[in-house]
Motif scaffolding. Structure first.
Motif, PDB file in Angstrom:
ATOM      1  N   ARG B 511       0.402  -1.004  -0.270  1.00  0.00           N
ATOM      2  CA  ARG B 511       0.552   0.138  -0.435  1.00  0.00           C
ATOM      3  C   ARG B 511       0.923   1.183   0.105  1.00  0.00           C
ATOM      4  O   ARG B 511       1.561   1.025   0.562  1.00  0.00           O
ATOM      5  N   ASN B 512       0.782   2.388  -0.604  1.00  0.00           N
ATOM      6  CA  ASN B 512       0.793   3.637  -0.647  1.00  0.00           C
ATOM      7  C   ASN B 512       0.107   4.226   0.231  1.00  0.00           C
ATOM      8  O   ASN B 512      -0.713   4.817   0.463  1.00  0.00           O
ATOM      9  N   VAL B 513       0.510   4.264   1.850  1.00  0.00           N
ATOM     10  CA  VAL B 513       0.029   4.682   2.700  1.00  0.00           C
ATOM     11  C   VAL B 513      -0.374   6.076   2.967  1.00  0.00           C
ATOM     12  O   VAL B 513      -1.592   6.768   3.228  1.00  0.00           O
ATOM     13  N   ASP B 516      -3.059   6.762   0.798  1.00  0.00           N
ATOM     14  CA  ASP B 516      -4.039   5.866   1.165  1.00  0.00           C
ATOM     15  C   ASP B 516      -5.001   4.846   0.079  1.00  0.00           C
ATOM     16  O   ASP B 516      -5.486   4.700  -0.262  1.00  0.00           O
ATOM     17  N   CYS B 517      -3.317   3.992  -0.627  1.00  0.00           N
ATOM     18  CA  CYS B 517      -4.174   3.325  -2.187  1.00  0.00           C
ATOM     19  C   CYS B 517      -3.227   2.123  -1.615  1.00  0.00           C
ATOM     20  O   CYS B 517      -2.509   2.129  -1.641  1.00  0.00           O
ATOM     21  N   GLU B 518      -3.900   1.707  -2.941  1.00  0.00           N
ATOM     22  CA  GLU B 518      -3.041  -0.124  -2.732  1.00  0.00           C
ATOM     23  C   GLU B 518      -2.571  -0.245  -3.806  1.00  0.00           C
ATOM     24  O   GLU B 518      -2.581   0.643  -4.891  1.00  0.00           O
TER      25      GLU B 518
END
Lengths: 216, 551
Positions: B511-513, B516-518
């Motif tokens: 994930r790209n924290v 907030d995306c996968e």
């Protein structure tokens, strides 16, 4: 870096002419090749060649294994063995580094001597000169039937002999010298040279000699 | 031949028909033949003995103690310090005969080595993994009054292919790659052909293997007792290493050491007590802790091309006494932070040693934040206090972490790689080159409770660097326990059109924290300063913070 000096004294008198002297030359080439492929010897071993035929002469001064070139030698004249011993004592005094406040001493030099005859000069004065300098092991080789082992015992107690003066024996002797230098340079690399000098280290500290070489 | 005794069946066979499996063997035989030829033509005489030896090889056939038939060449091809080594006819193994008699205790030890100790390592989980890290004796032969061990032959990459400089002027092609070639300035930087040298990356990788092998022995309660340049083969080209001469293992209270070790590697306390009788309680004999010193010396020498205790201090006028004081009672790290008396004196160095031989130019701290403290423990604290010495497992881990922190250097650099020091302007300590593009650093965080906190490791990013399972998740450790199918890469990093990105090849749940995306498998994510990425959602999964350096 502490160096391991090695002095090789070779009889080049007239009687060595032909197969013996040619075998010595090949022996020196083998020695050079062997030591140049040994990473321990390359780090520490330095070689000098002294010949004695008509007169004693240092044909190669103490030289790094990497730059060492086997000399061209010729059989000629008499057997000034005493002169060769005085000369090696003189060269050791001059070439082997002593300990100073700024410098670590070289290892004590190894001396190998090979002769096929008996000295034609005053041996004992040469022996006396050699005793005045510090050496590691001194090995004398009586090559062939005309060499006098007992006489060589006056130089060192480490005397070996070759029954014959042919190529097989002489090359075996040089291979053994190479193995001894390799073993010692590895040991000194490790700081374990038996540096007790002539009266301490014995032939048992060197690799076992091939069957051509007799121990005494 | 005298060496062949009557008991065994001797057969003559032509050397040419012998099945030569490896190229190196052929090379060696060839050289031997040419050399003899030269000797013969020069002296005009024919040396019949040698000739016979070269064209015909006598074969000895006998039974091993486990009852297997073994056929080996009657003439040894190499002679070590204690053994004569013969090839078996298929060249897959060697038989190494001890020149000295082996007593009852020695025989018991050999039996344990080829039996239970061997089985303990090779027949457990991940056993197969160890076969390339050790040449472990497999059987024992008694022949002609001598005792020998059967050992697998070295793999071909442990013999020089190119050898030394100037078309192999030293004639070492086909010879064993002893560690000594790779651990001094003169041998490594001046004499070895550049193709044989490898680089700093491969040196770290081969030292990981040595550490791992020693770690495994120690875990089994075995000390090697003589770790040295001669007993560890190194191939910097393929980054491989192999521990050999395993016949002298020491087991506390059971098998005592035969040898004190190899001097450059002997622990100072063992050198300092070597004059005492071996039964004297004060005498220190080889054991795992002395192995730890030897391993530390070996790693230092391979990484820095000099010996950690060989400095400018003169202890005594007599060379032998001086040497044993320098390695024993008065051993002092040449880079000791407070005691300076054994510093290297640059004017004592040979020209080729002036850079790597001088710690002022290349200090040991270039080894980075994981190795530096271990060197300090080994040579500052561990000289007087053996308990401070790093264990092989600690070396293995620190070397692996260092492997993730190095970045490639400019072409022509003699290290090829250097540790990213974490600063904004990383420079190579050897060639002084910096970097032209941004260099991202990934600071790795692990879960502690419900939060991710820095775990002290960093991944330096370079073009086409692979990411493996162990980068994403502490569940995986790249050692003998990792199943073969888990070794593949799960991502890589690339610089493209002025930007760095990570391509996800197999990190499920990445994930790209920050946004907030996968990041699904098959997709990529561009790296930005301050960005936070989750590499694996598992309990032991890693989170990385992106730091841009060389901005």
């Amino acid at each position: 870096m502490r160096r391991l000096p090695i002095y090789i004294l070779l009889d080049t008198s007239k009687s060595m002419e032909g197969e013996p002297i040619e075998s010595v030359k090949v022996g020196l080439e083998t020695l050079t090749t062997t030591l140049r492929s040994d990473p321990h010897a390359l780090e520490t071993a330095h070689i000098s060649i002294i010949t004695f035929g008509s007169r004693a002469r240092q044909v190669v001064p103490l030289t790094d294994i990497l730059s060492f070139q086997p000399p061209d030698i010729r059989a000629w004249g008499s057997t000034p063995m005493g002169g060769a011993l005085s000369l090696v004592a003189d060269r050791i005094r001059d070439e082997v580094r002593k300990s100073t406040p700024d410098q670590k001493a070289d290892w004590k030099p190894l001396v190998f001597l090979m002769t096929d005859g008996i000295p034609t000069d005053h041996l004992d004065s040469g022996v006396a000169e050699l005793r005045k300098v510090k050496t590691g092991m001194v090995v004398a080789c009586a090559a062939g039937p005309n060499a006098d082992k007992d006489l060589l015992m006056r130089i060192t107690e480490n005397v070996v002999s070759l029954d014959t003066l042919d190529n097989a024996s002489i090359s075996a002797f040089f291979k053994w010298i190479s193995a001894s230098i390799s073993a010692t340079s590895q040991k000194v690399d490790l700081g374990k040279q038996d540096n007790k000098g002539d009266d301490g280290a014995t032939l048992e500290d060197l690799p076992p000699p091939p069957p051509e070489i007799n121990l005494h | 031949m005298k060496t062949v005794k009557t008991r065994a069946k001797t057969v003559k066979t032509r050397a040419k028909t012998a099945n030569t499996r490896t190229k190196t063997v052929k090379i060696r035989t060839k050289t031997a033949n040419t050399r003899t030829k030269t000797a013969n033509t020069r002296t005009k005489t024919t040396n019949t003995r040698t000739k016979t030896a070269n064209t015909r090889t006598k074969i000895v056939e006998t039974k091993t103690i486990s009852g297997k038939t073994i056929a080996f060449e009657a003439i040894h091809f190499a002679s070590g310090g204690m053994k004569d080594v013969h090839y078996t006819t298929d060249k897959a193994n060697v038989v190494a005969f001890f020149r000295d008699p082996v007593d009852r205790r020695g025989m018991e030890r050999l039996k344990s080595i080829v039996g239970p100790y061997r089985e303990g390592i090779f027949q457990n989980d991940g056993g197969e993994y160890w076969s390339e890290l050790f040449r472990w004796p497999t059987d024992i032969v008694e022949h002609g009054g001598r005792v020998g061990v059967v050992v697998p032959a070295y793999e071909p990459h442990f013999y020089f292919k190119t050898g030394s400089i100037d078309n192999d002027t030293l004639n070492i092609k086909g010879k064993e790659k002893q560690g000594k070639w790779f651990s001094t300035c003169r041998n490594h930087n001046k004499l070895l052909h550049p193709e044989e040298r490898g680089d700093w990356l491969s040196r770290i990788r081969s030292m990981i293997r040595v550490s791992r092998a020693v770690r495994r022995m120690h875990a089994a309660g075995l000390a090697h007792s003589d770790l040295s340049h001669k007993n560890v083969l190194i191939d910097p080209v393929s980054a491989k290493a192999c521990v050999i001469d395993i016949d002298g293992l020491v087991v506390k209270g059971k098998h005592l050491p035969d040898v004190i070790g190899t001097h450059e590697f002997i622990a100072p306390e063992a050198v300092a007590t070597s004059h005492l009788d071996r039964n004297d309680p004060k005498r220190v004999l080889p054991c795992p802790v002395t192995d730890q010193h030897a391993l530390s010396v070996m790693i230092y020498m391979h990484m820095l091309l000099r010996h950690p205790l060989r400095g400018g201090k003169k202890h005594h006028d007599d060379p032998a006494t001086d040497e044993s004081l320098a390695m024993g009672k008065r051993a002092l790290f040449i880079e000791h932070p407070r005691a300076h008396s054994n510093r290297v004196k640059p004017k004592q160095l040979r020209p080729e040693e002036r850079k790597w031989g001088d710690p002022d130019k290349i200090p040991y701290t270039i080894s980075g934040p994981y190795l530096t403290p271990l060197f300090k423990r080994a040579f500052v604290d561990g000289i007087a206090d053996p308990r401070a010495r790093p264990t092989p497992g600690e070396w293995e881990l620190a070397l692996m972490r260092t492997l993730d922190m190095i970045v490639p250097c400019a072409p022509g650099c003699d290290m090829g790689w250097h540790v990213h020091d974490g600063s904004n302007r990383p420079r190579c300590p050897s060639c002084g080159h910096g970097h032209s593009n941004q260099v991202p650093l990934l600071e790795v965080h692990s879960k502690r409770g419900s939060r991710h906190t820095p775990n002290g490791t960093r991944i330096a990013v370079w073009n086409k660097k692979s990411l493996f399972r162990w980068h994403a998740d502490s569940e995986f450790v790249p050692n003998e326990r990792l199943p073969v199918d888990m070794w593949g890469r799960v991502g890589y990093m690339q610089f493209h059109a002025g930007q760095w990105f990570i391509k996800n090849l197999g990190m499920e749940g990445m994930r790209n924290v920050s946004e907030d995306c996968e990041i699904p498998v098959g997709e990529h994510v561009f790296l930005k300063p301050g960005q936070i990425l989750l590499l694996s959602p598992g309990e032991r999964g890693h989170l990385v913070h992106v730091k841009m350096t060389n901005q």
